[in-house]
Design a protein around this motif. Structure first.
Motif, PDB file in Angstrom:
ATOM      1  N   VAL A 138       0.836  -1.211   0.000  1.00  0.00           N
ATOM      2  CA  VAL A 138       0.000   0.000   0.000  1.00  0.00           C
ATOM      3  C   VAL A 138       0.865   1.253   0.000  1.00  0.00           C
ATOM      4  N   ASP A 139       1.927   1.261   0.817  1.00  0.00           N
ATOM      5  CA  ASP A 139       2.808   2.439   0.868  1.00  0.00           C
ATOM      6  C   ASP A 139       3.401   2.741  -0.498  1.00  0.00           C
ATOM      7  N   PHE A 140       3.834   1.689  -1.203  1.00  0.00           N
ATOM      8  CA  PHE A 140       4.435   1.964  -2.507  1.00  0.00           C
ATOM      9  C   PHE A 140       3.378   2.370  -3.532  1.00  0.00           C
ATOM     10  N   VAL A 141       2.227   1.717  -3.520  1.00  0.00           N
ATOM     11  CA  VAL A 141       1.171   2.064  -4.479  1.00  0.00           C
ATOM     12  C   VAL A 141       0.732   3.513  -4.284  1.00  0.00           C
ATOM     13  N   ASN A 142       0.644   3.967  -3.024  1.00  0.00           N
ATOM     14  CA  ASN A 142       0.274   5.354  -2.768  1.00  0.00           C
ATOM     15  C   ASN A 142       1.302   6.321  -3.338  1.00  0.00           C
ATOM     16  N   TYR A 143       2.563   5.946  -3.283  1.00  0.00           N
ATOM     17  CA  TYR A 143       3.598   6.787  -3.889  1.00  0.00           C
ATOM     18  C   TYR A 143       3.521   6.734  -5.409  1.00  0.00           C
ATOM     19  N   PHE A 144       3.294   5.541  -5.951  1.00  0.00           N
ATOM     20  CA  PHE A 144       3.388   5.348  -7.404  1.00  0.00           C
ATOM     21  C   PHE A 144       2.185   5.920  -8.146  1.00  0.00           C
TER      22      PHE A 144
END
Length: 411
Positions: free
Chosen positions: A267-273
């Motif tokens: 989730v953390d990476f998807v929110n950034y991406f």
């Protein structure tokens, strides 16, 4: 996601492999042809020897008219034959034999009389073999009877027939070992080049990244813009550059793994991406929120980045990318399925997409999925194309152990 085509390196590699295969086939064919030529000539020579031997046996039967010197010569010719042979009459009764298993006969002595007792099964089998091997040589006897000389190929001729296959097998084993060794050396050299290049890139990125961070702090202080959303996003990107530089600096060393909630990392990476890609693409993360695995977060983020970039590139306009996290408690495994609604992959290319250099983009290097596969292997897992359909989409599955004692792996 859709991948296809072949880069120049792969094309040249395949071309050389094909050329070497043709050369090996030509060498094998030449060896077999020449050996067959030798076998035919040796077979003719053995036939001639058998005929001479049969003639000597005929002369021995009618030898009363010969002097001692001629008899000695004829017996020498008879004993010079170096191949298994049997003389039998029209009823297949064995009259004489040579170069067969001597343990299959016994010499029985009864006063002055000596008789040969043959093993009927063994000699019957040998006679059948000889009949199938060559046509008999006929000896016409003075009393109008006939004997038949049967023979089979000598041990030397049989060995010569099989020699090229043994030779080619040994050559193939040697070439296989040599190819494996040289291929291993070549890959090792390539890895050293990549490690050096990656560390140099990380070193070169270090100075401008530090400078950018300093400039951001100066801008905040000068314009009193601590909460400015643009500066916050810029700082996020600069920190992302730091992560990228850190990735490259760690190539060639053992990655350190820690226990993490897989759902939170994703989730953390998807929110950034997702804020850095088209707003026409919808991202959705679902599944097990408590599943845990041993991860190196910077490397695992790299895995997600490669897969999500490929998924986004495969979606031409609007589309959807779903990340589903599943846990198989019985097998202590975690499944991460990344699905898109893009172009899809032909089934024949399911394995090829992970090969270095495989890409369809004109400016792509085709290293993304190859690196992704390797980084998943560092986590003791594996990745594969779960399913795909042209113009409908693709699903990649990552399989990770949910709990395991890890040994350090070299990047």
């Amino acid at each position: 996601m859709y991948f296809g085509g072949m880069n120049p390196y792969q094309y040249n590699q395949q071309r050389w492999k094909f050329a070497l295969l043709i050369l090996a086939a030509l060498i094998a064919a030449a060896s077999l042809l020449y050996t067959n030529y030798l076998v035919r000539n040796l077979s003719k020579s053995e036939r001639t020897k058998a005929e001479v031997w049969a003639m000597s046996m005929r002369n021995i039967i009618t030898m009363p008219d010969f002097d001692d010197e001629m008899i000695t010569f004829i017996f020498a010719v008879r004993d010079s034959l170096s191949m298994p042979a049997i003389i039998a009459d029209a009823r297949d009764s064995i009259i004489y034999w040579r170069d067969l298993d001597s343990t299959k006969t016994n010499i029985l002595s009864d006063d002055e009389d000596e008789n040969l007792q043959y093993d009927p099964v063994y000699f019957s089998r040998q006679l059948t073999i000889m009949k199938r091997s060559h046509p008999p040589i006929i000896i016409n006897l003075p009393n109008n009877g006939q004997w038949f000389v049967y023979y089979k190929d000598s041990l030397l001729l049989n060995q010569l027939r099989f020699f090229p296959y043994v030779q080619l097998t040994l050559i193939a084993i040697f070439l296989g070992i040599a190819y494996t060794v040289f291929n291993s050396i070549r890959k090792s050299e390539q890895n050293l080049v990549w490690v050096g290049l990656a560390k140099e890139a990380a070193h070169q990125l270090g100075t401008p990244i530090s400078s950018l961070m300093a400039w951001l702090e100066l801008v905040r202080a000068k314009f009193d813009a601590e909460k400015d959303p643009l500066l916050i996003e810029m700082e996020s990107d600069v920190k992302r550059l730091e992560v990228v530089a850190d990735r490259f600096s760690k190539i060639g060393s053992a990655p350190v793994l820690h226990n993490h909630m897989v759902y939170k990392v994703v989730v953390d990476f998807v929110n950034y991406f997702k804020v850095r890609t088209s707003d026409k693409i919808v991202f959705n993360v679902s599944g097990e929120t408590k599943a845990q695995a041993m991860l190196n977060v910077p490397l695992f983020d790299w895995v997600l980045e490669n897969l999500l970039k490929n998924a986004a590139n495969a979606i031409e306009s609007a589309g959807r990318i779903d990340i589903v996290i599943l846990e198989n408690i019985a097998k202590e495994q975690i499944f991460i399925d990344i699905s898109d609604t893009g172009k899809g992959i032909p089934r024949a290319q399911f394995d090829a997409v992970f090969q270095p250099g495989f890409t369809t983009r004109k400016r792509g290097w085709g290293l993304g999925l190859s690196l992704t596969k390797r980084m998943i292997e560092y986590h003791k897992g594996h990745i594969f194309v779960k399913e795909s359909e042209i113009d409908k989409g693709t699903t990649f599955r990552i399989v990770l152990p949910s709990s395991q004692t890890y040994e350090p792996a070299q990047i």
